[in-house]
Design a protein around this motif. Sequence first.
Motif, PDB file in Angstrom:
ATOM      1  N   ALA A 173      47.944  26.736  32.491  1.00 55.97           N
ATOM      2  CA  ALA A 173      48.499  26.362  33.732  1.00 55.97           C
ATOM      3  C   ALA A 173      47.509  26.851  34.908  1.00 55.97           C
ATOM      4  CB  ALA A 173      49.832  27.008  33.801  1.00 55.97           C
ATOM      5  N   TYR A 174      46.984  25.733  35.633  1.00 47.37           N
ATOM      6  CA  TYR A 174      46.097  26.082  36.612  1.00 47.37           C
ATOM      7  C   TYR A 174      46.846  26.223  37.942  1.00 47.37           C
ATOM      8  CZ  TYR A 174      42.483  24.789  33.378  1.00 47.37           C
ATOM      9  OH  TYR A 174      41.972  24.683  32.162  1.00 47.37           O
ATOM     10  N   PRO A 175      46.821  27.051  38.861  1.00 47.81           N
ATOM     11  CA  PRO A 175      47.546  27.304  40.088  1.00 47.81           C
ATOM     12  C   PRO A 175      47.103  26.255  41.245  1.00 47.81           C
ATOM     13  CG  PRO A 175      45.803  29.186  39.696  1.00 47.81           C
ATOM     14  CD  PRO A 175      45.712  28.264  38.668  1.00 47.81           C
ATOM     15  N   LEU A 204      39.985  26.437  37.631  1.00 46.54           N
ATOM     16  CA  LEU A 204      38.779  27.607  36.899  1.00 46.54           C
ATOM     17  C   LEU A 204      39.589  28.230  35.765  1.00 46.54           C
ATOM     18  CD1 LEU A 204      37.872  29.343  40.399  1.00 46.54           C
ATOM     19  CD2 LEU A 204      36.563  27.677  38.803  1.00 46.54           C
ATOM     20  N   GLU A 205      38.901  28.022  34.743  1.00 47.66           N
ATOM     21  CA  GLU A 205      39.480  28.616  33.439  1.00 47.66           C
ATOM     22  C   GLU A 205      39.973  30.297  33.570  1.00 47.66           C
ATOM     23  OE1 GLU A 205      36.877  28.510  29.982  1.00 47.66           O
ATOM     24  OE2 GLU A 205      38.405  28.935  28.588  1.00 47.66           O
ATOM     25  N   PRO A 238      48.064  31.160  30.556  1.00 52.52           N
ATOM     26  CA  PRO A 238      48.451  30.487  29.394  1.00 52.52           C
ATOM     27  C   PRO A 238      50.074  30.256  29.639  1.00 52.52           C
ATOM     28  CG  PRO A 238      48.248  32.821  29.137  1.00 52.52           C
ATOM     29  CD  PRO A 238      47.918  32.631  30.336  1.00 52.52           C
ATOM     30  N   LEU A 239      50.278  29.098  29.038  1.00 48.68           N
ATOM     31  CA  LEU A 239      51.765  28.427  29.007  1.00 48.68           C
ATOM     32  C   LEU A 239      52.763  29.249  27.923  1.00 48.68           C
ATOM     33  CD1 LEU A 239      51.710  24.533  28.829  1.00 48.68           C
ATOM     34  CD2 LEU A 239      52.160  25.968  30.786  1.00 48.68           C
ATOM     35  N   PRO A 268      38.917  21.786  33.293  1.00 48.22           N
ATOM     36  CA  PRO A 268      37.496  22.077  33.341  1.00 48.22           C
ATOM     37  C   PRO A 268      37.184  22.670  31.869  1.00 48.22           C
ATOM     38  CG  PRO A 268      38.879  23.831  34.167  1.00 48.22           C
ATOM     39  CD  PRO A 268      39.893  22.633  34.243  1.00 48.22           C
ATOM     40  N   VAL A 269      38.272  22.883  31.083  1.00 49.67           N
ATOM     41  CA  VAL A 269      37.930  23.368  29.432  1.00 49.67           C
ATOM     42  C   VAL A 269      37.585  22.042  28.728  1.00 49.67           C
ATOM     43  CG1 VAL A 269      38.741  24.711  27.425  1.00 49.67           C
ATOM     44  CG2 VAL A 269      39.385  25.401  29.787  1.00 49.67           C
TER      45      VAL A 269
END
Length: 57
Positions: free
Chosen positions: A37-39, A48-49, A54-55, A14-15
């Motif tokens: 990292a998106y769950p 969703l941001e 963060p990785l 989304p970013v």
Amino acid sequence: MAFDKKLLEIVACPVCKGKLEYNKEAQQLICKADKLAYPINDGIPVLLENKAEPLAE
Ligand SMILES: [Zn+2]
């Protein structure tokens, strides 16, 4: 419920609107460009941001 890898072809970050990578162990979708990292909850990616982590590396 397992994440359907076919979803990888339709989901985007989304970013940056870039492609996401599936991390099976962590059950996360990774954006390398943004280092986020998106769950994935019950097979549903949460793109969703403000839910992204963060990785580490
Ligand atoms: Zn991104």
